[in-house]
Design a protein around this motif. Structure first.
Motif, PDB file in Angstrom:
ATOM      1  N   SER A 303       0.837  -1.204   0.000  1.00 20.69           N
ATOM      2  CA  SER A 303       0.000   0.000   0.000  1.00 20.69           C
ATOM      3  C   SER A 303       0.870   1.252   0.000  1.00 20.69           C
ATOM      4  O   SER A 303       1.988   1.253   0.488  1.00 20.69           O
ATOM      5  CB  SER A 303      -0.867   0.030   1.254  1.00 20.69           C
ATOM      6  N   SER A 304       0.319   2.335  -0.535  1.00 21.61           N
ATOM      7  CA  SER A 304       1.006   3.626  -0.460  1.00 21.61           C
ATOM      8  C   SER A 304      -0.027   4.708  -0.229  1.00 21.61           C
ATOM      9  O   SER A 304      -1.105   4.660  -0.782  1.00 21.61           O
ATOM     10  CB  SER A 304       1.743   3.911  -1.766  1.00 21.61           C
ATOM     11  N   GLY A 321       5.260   5.564  -1.210  1.00 18.84           N
ATOM     12  CA  GLY A 321       5.433   4.504  -2.217  1.00 18.84           C
ATOM     13  C   GLY A 321       5.249   4.987  -3.641  1.00 18.84           C
ATOM     14  O   GLY A 321       5.954   4.576  -4.556  1.00 18.84           O
ATOM     15  N   LYS A 322       4.290   5.923  -3.832  1.00 21.23           N
ATOM     16  CA  LYS A 322       3.940   6.328  -5.197  1.00 21.23           C
ATOM     17  C   LYS A 322       4.987   7.225  -5.864  1.00 21.23           C
ATOM     18  O   LYS A 322       5.012   7.349  -7.083  1.00 21.23           O
ATOM     19  CB  LYS A 322       2.584   7.034  -5.200  1.00 21.23           C
ATOM     20  N   ASN A 323       5.821   7.918  -5.091  1.00 16.75           N
ATOM     21  CA  ASN A 323       6.835   8.750  -5.763  1.00 16.75           C
ATOM     22  C   ASN A 323       8.263   8.282  -5.461  1.00 16.75           C
ATOM     23  O   ASN A 323       9.224   8.876  -5.910  1.00 16.75           O
ATOM     24  CB  ASN A 323       6.654  10.243  -5.417  1.00 16.75           C
ATOM     25  N   PHE A 324       8.387   7.204  -4.708  1.00 15.05           N
ATOM     26  CA  PHE A 324       9.708   6.742  -4.273  1.00 15.05           C
ATOM     27  C   PHE A 324      10.617   6.404  -5.463  1.00 15.05           C
ATOM     28  O   PHE A 324      11.718   6.945  -5.596  1.00 15.05           O
ATOM     29  CB  PHE A 324       9.556   5.517  -3.356  1.00 15.05           C
ATOM     30  N   VAL A 328      13.858   8.676  -6.213  1.00 14.07           N
ATOM     31  CA  VAL A 328      15.122   8.076  -5.761  1.00 14.07           C
ATOM     32  C   VAL A 328      15.921   7.514  -6.934  1.00 14.07           C
ATOM     33  O   VAL A 328      17.139   7.654  -6.991  1.00 14.07           O
ATOM     34  CB  VAL A 328      14.844   6.967  -4.724  1.00 14.07           C
ATOM     35  N   PHE A 329      15.244   6.876  -7.877  1.00 11.73           N
ATOM     36  CA  PHE A 329      15.993   6.206  -8.944  1.00 11.73           C
ATOM     37  C   PHE A 329      15.873   6.946 -10.279  1.00 11.73           C
ATOM     38  O   PHE A 329      16.071   6.370 -11.318  1.00 11.73           O
ATOM     39  CB  PHE A 329      15.501   4.762  -9.102  1.00 11.73           C
TER      40      PHE A 329
END
Length: 329
Positions: A303-304, A321-324, A328-329
């Motif tokens: 979930s995010s 979670g939705k923009n990680f 980050v990558f």
């Protein structure tokens, strides 16, 4: 709660004092006895253990028993026969109609592995009457030809399970039988939550939907229809998203109103959650989802929460979670 259980436990002790004076009941506050807590590996409260023949080695755990009547039955089945031996159809009918639920084992002979597993299961399911028979007349009356376990609900057979030597184990039978203490689909509320968690099935599927939805009846029938196939393996729960008191369940599953109706599977042991890939709650989609989960093929649902509007305003960015991945990558 501990208080309720303590009262029911005391009531069982009072009733059994006359019937079975050899069985002693005691209670202990282990907060003052750390050595005993450690010796008997007490992890949760309240815990009930049964010590046999004065031995402190390997006491028997008494789990999920909450009523005085069930304590009494549990103890009696541990110290005497765990099932009633049935010799006539009248006797069978009396057991079947005495309670809401009854379990009867029909056997060709009373000395085999299946009988042993059946009797062991009866010891651990004190909420229901258990009977067994090897009478040809009784078996013929119910149309039974093989070693079979029948579950009766309100006097009518609702499930039959063929018992093959060495194939079933006690835990599988216990899970299956205990699911009959719940409805095929159980609506989640404060009262039923205790019952839901008492049944030793770790896989729960939850349907989140407002019950006043126009399509609710059709969705519910589909859900019920799928539930019959997975009895004993997955518990089917309905969560009414209009009920404010169910808020904690939604938080736990990160369910928002836009998502409903939604279907999730939760594994209680690992706390893993799975989301049904299909949007439509059809019998086919539900069966496919449940089967893929049981086969270990379902995709884990992480979930995010929504991305906060001001996530980028400060030197330290706020990640969910939705923009990680993107950031980050």
């Amino acid at each position: 709660s501990s208080q309720n259980l303590s009262e029911e436990f005391a009531e069982a002790a009072r009733q059994l004092k006359k019937e079975a004076p050899r069985i002693q009941f005691g209670k202990m506050d282990v907060t003052h006895h750390h050595d005993l807590r450690k010796e008997f590996n007490i992890q949760e409260f309240p815990t009930v253990k049964f010590f046999v023949d004065g031995s402190r080695e390997d006491p028997i755990d008494c789990k999920g028993v909450r009523q005085a009547s069930a304590f009494i039955t549990w103890v009696k089945r541990r110290t005497g026969p765990s099932t009633v031996l049935i010799n006539s159809t009248d006797q069978a009918e009396a057991i079947i109609h005495a309670d809401d639920l009854a379990v009867i084992g029909f056997f060709k002979e009373l000395h085999n592995d299946s009988v042993e597993v059946f009797c062991e299961t009866a010891r651990d399911v004190p909420e229901m009457p258990f009977g067994m028979t090897a009478s040809e007349d009784v078996c013929a009356n119910y149309g039974i030809q093989k070693n079979t376990l029948l579950v009766f609900k309100k006097g009518k057979p609702v499930h039959n399970e063929v018992l093959e030597d060495g194939r079933q184990n006690k835990l599988d039978l216990m899970r299956l039988i205990k699911t009959f203490t719940l409805d095929l689909v159980t609506e989640y509320n404060l009262e039923t939550s205790v019952k839901i968690f008492d049944v030793p099935v770790e896989n729960h599927i939850l349907l989140f939907t407002p019950t006043n939805l126009e399509t609710f009846n059709a969705i519910y029938e589909n859900y019920k229809s799928a539930a019959g196939e997975f009895r004993g393996k997955i518990i089917f729960v309905l969560v009414d998203t209009n009920e404010a008191r169910n808020g904690r369940v939604f938080e736990y599953f990160h369910i928002r109103e836009v998502d409903v109706p939604a279907v999730r599977i939760l594994n209680l042991t690992s706390d893993a959650k799975y989301k049904m890939p299909a949007d439509e709650v059809t019998v086919e989609n539900l069966k496919e989802f449940c089967q893929s989960y049981l086969n270990g093929k379902a995709k884990l649902h992480l979930s995010s929460e929504e991305i906060p509007e001001d996530w980028d305003k400060m030197p330290v960015k706020v990640l969910v979670g939705k923009n990680f991945n993107r950031i980050v990558f």
